[in-house]
Scaffold this motif. Sequence first.
Motif, PDB file in Angstrom:
ATOM      1  N   SER A  69       3.830 -15.150  -5.275  1.00  0.00           N
ATOM      2  CA  SER A  69       3.752 -16.542  -5.714  1.00  0.00           C
ATOM      3  C   SER A  69       2.315 -16.957  -6.031  1.00  0.00           C
ATOM      4  N   THR A  70       1.356 -16.397  -5.304  1.00  0.00           N
ATOM      5  CA  THR A  70      -0.049 -16.683  -5.598  1.00  0.00           C
ATOM      6  C   THR A  70      -0.448 -16.105  -6.954  1.00  0.00           C
ATOM      7  N   LEU A  71      -0.030 -14.883  -7.215  1.00  0.00           N
ATOM      8  CA  LEU A  71      -0.354 -14.261  -8.498  1.00  0.00           C
ATOM      9  C   LEU A  71       0.333 -14.979  -9.659  1.00  0.00           C
ATOM     10  N   LEU A  72       1.561 -15.393  -9.468  1.00  0.00           N
ATOM     11  CA  LEU A  72       2.266 -16.111 -10.528  1.00  0.00           C
ATOM     12  C   LEU A  72       1.656 -17.486 -10.787  1.00  0.00           C
ATOM     13  N   SER A  73       1.073 -18.085  -9.762  1.00  0.00           N
ATOM     14  CA  SER A  73       0.461 -19.403  -9.957  1.00  0.00           C
ATOM     15  C   SER A  73      -0.770 -19.331 -10.862  1.00  0.00           C
ATOM     16  N   ILE A  74      -1.377 -18.144 -10.950  1.00  0.00           N
ATOM     17  CA  ILE A  74      -2.511 -17.964 -11.864  1.00  0.00           C
ATOM     18  C   ILE A  74      -2.056 -18.204 -13.306  1.00  0.00           C
ATOM     19  N   LEU A  75      -0.818 -17.859 -13.593  1.00  0.00           N
ATOM     20  CA  LEU A  75      -0.265 -18.079 -14.929  1.00  0.00           C
ATOM     21  C   LEU A  75       0.357 -19.461 -15.087  1.00  0.00           C
ATOM     22  N   THR A  76       1.099 -19.877 -14.083  1.00  0.00           N
ATOM     23  CA  THR A  76       1.863 -21.117 -14.243  1.00  0.00           C
ATOM     24  C   THR A  76       1.005 -22.375 -14.164  1.00  0.00           C
ATOM     25  N   MET A  77      -0.047 -22.349 -13.372  1.00  0.00           N
ATOM     26  CA  MET A  77      -0.859 -23.556 -13.228  1.00  0.00           C
ATOM     27  C   MET A  77      -1.521 -23.979 -14.545  1.00  0.00           C
ATOM     28  N   PRO A  78      -2.177 -23.077 -15.274  1.00  0.00           N
ATOM     29  CA  PRO A  78      -2.743 -23.499 -16.566  1.00  0.00           C
ATOM     30  C   PRO A  78      -1.664 -23.941 -17.557  1.00  0.00           C
ATOM     31  N   LEU A  79      -0.509 -23.296 -17.527  1.00  0.00           N
ATOM     32  CA  LEU A  79       0.582 -23.697 -18.413  1.00  0.00           C
ATOM     33  C   LEU A  79       1.070 -25.104 -18.102  1.00  0.00           C
ATOM     34  N   MET A  80       1.228 -25.411 -16.838  1.00  0.00           N
ATOM     35  CA  MET A  80       1.694 -26.738 -16.447  1.00  0.00           C
ATOM     36  C   MET A  80       0.651 -27.804 -16.780  1.00  0.00           C
ATOM     37  N   ILE A  81      -0.618 -27.494 -16.594  1.00  0.00           N
ATOM     38  CA  ILE A  81      -1.679 -28.446 -16.927  1.00  0.00           C
ATOM     39  C   ILE A  81      -1.715 -28.678 -18.434  1.00  0.00           C
ATOM     40  N   GLY A  82      -1.586 -27.605 -19.222  1.00  0.00           N
ATOM     41  CA  GLY A  82      -1.559 -27.742 -20.667  1.00  0.00           C
ATOM     42  C   GLY A  82      -0.375 -28.557 -21.151  1.00  0.00           C
ATOM     43  N   LEU A  83       0.783 -28.328 -20.547  1.00  0.00           N
ATOM     44  CA  LEU A  83       1.976 -29.094 -20.896  1.00  0.00           C
ATOM     45  C   LEU A  83       1.799 -30.564 -20.538  1.00  0.00           C
ATOM     46  N   PHE A  84       1.232 -30.819 -19.391  1.00  0.00           N
ATOM     47  CA  PHE A  84       1.005 -32.183 -18.953  1.00  0.00           C
ATOM     48  C   PHE A  84       0.041 -32.911 -19.902  1.00  0.00           C
ATOM     49  N   GLU A  85      -1.008 -32.195 -20.347  1.00  0.00           N
ATOM     50  CA  GLU A  85      -1.968 -32.803 -21.269  1.00  0.00           C
ATOM     51  C   GLU A  85      -1.343 -33.075 -22.635  1.00  0.00           C
ATOM     52  N   LEU A  86      -0.415 -32.238 -23.068  1.00  0.00           N
ATOM     53  CA  LEU A  86       0.272 -32.467 -24.330  1.00  0.00           C
ATOM     54  C   LEU A  86       1.167 -33.707 -24.268  1.00  0.00           C
ATOM     55  N   LEU A  87       1.767 -33.931 -23.110  1.00  0.00           N
ATOM     56  CA  LEU A  87       2.668 -35.066 -22.962  1.00  0.00           C
ATOM     57  C   LEU A  87       1.941 -36.382 -22.833  1.00  0.00           C
ATOM     58  N   LEU A  88       0.699 -36.355 -22.420  1.00  0.00           N
ATOM     59  CA  LEU A  88      -0.068 -37.597 -22.283  1.00  0.00           C
ATOM     60  C   LEU A  88      -0.850 -37.795 -23.504  1.00  0.00           C
TER      61      LEU A  88
END
Length: 53
Positions: free
Chosen positions: A34-53
């Motif tokens: 889960s720690t290794l996967l968060s390296i990928l998912t965290m930037p994706l979620m931040i990018g998605l959040f920035e696109l929505l705002l």
Amino acid sequence: MQKRSSTPACATVTSMAQLYDRDASHSSAIYVLSTLLSILTMPLMIGLFELLL
């Protein structure tokens, strides 16, 4: 809410597994995964959040 879905699992799960005589090595492997996967998912979620705002 966005950060929670992309962060790794809590490290106390392994301690709880040891405390209650469960498979601590399996819970440790899941924690590492889960720690290794968060390296990928965290930037994706931040990018998605920035696109929505």
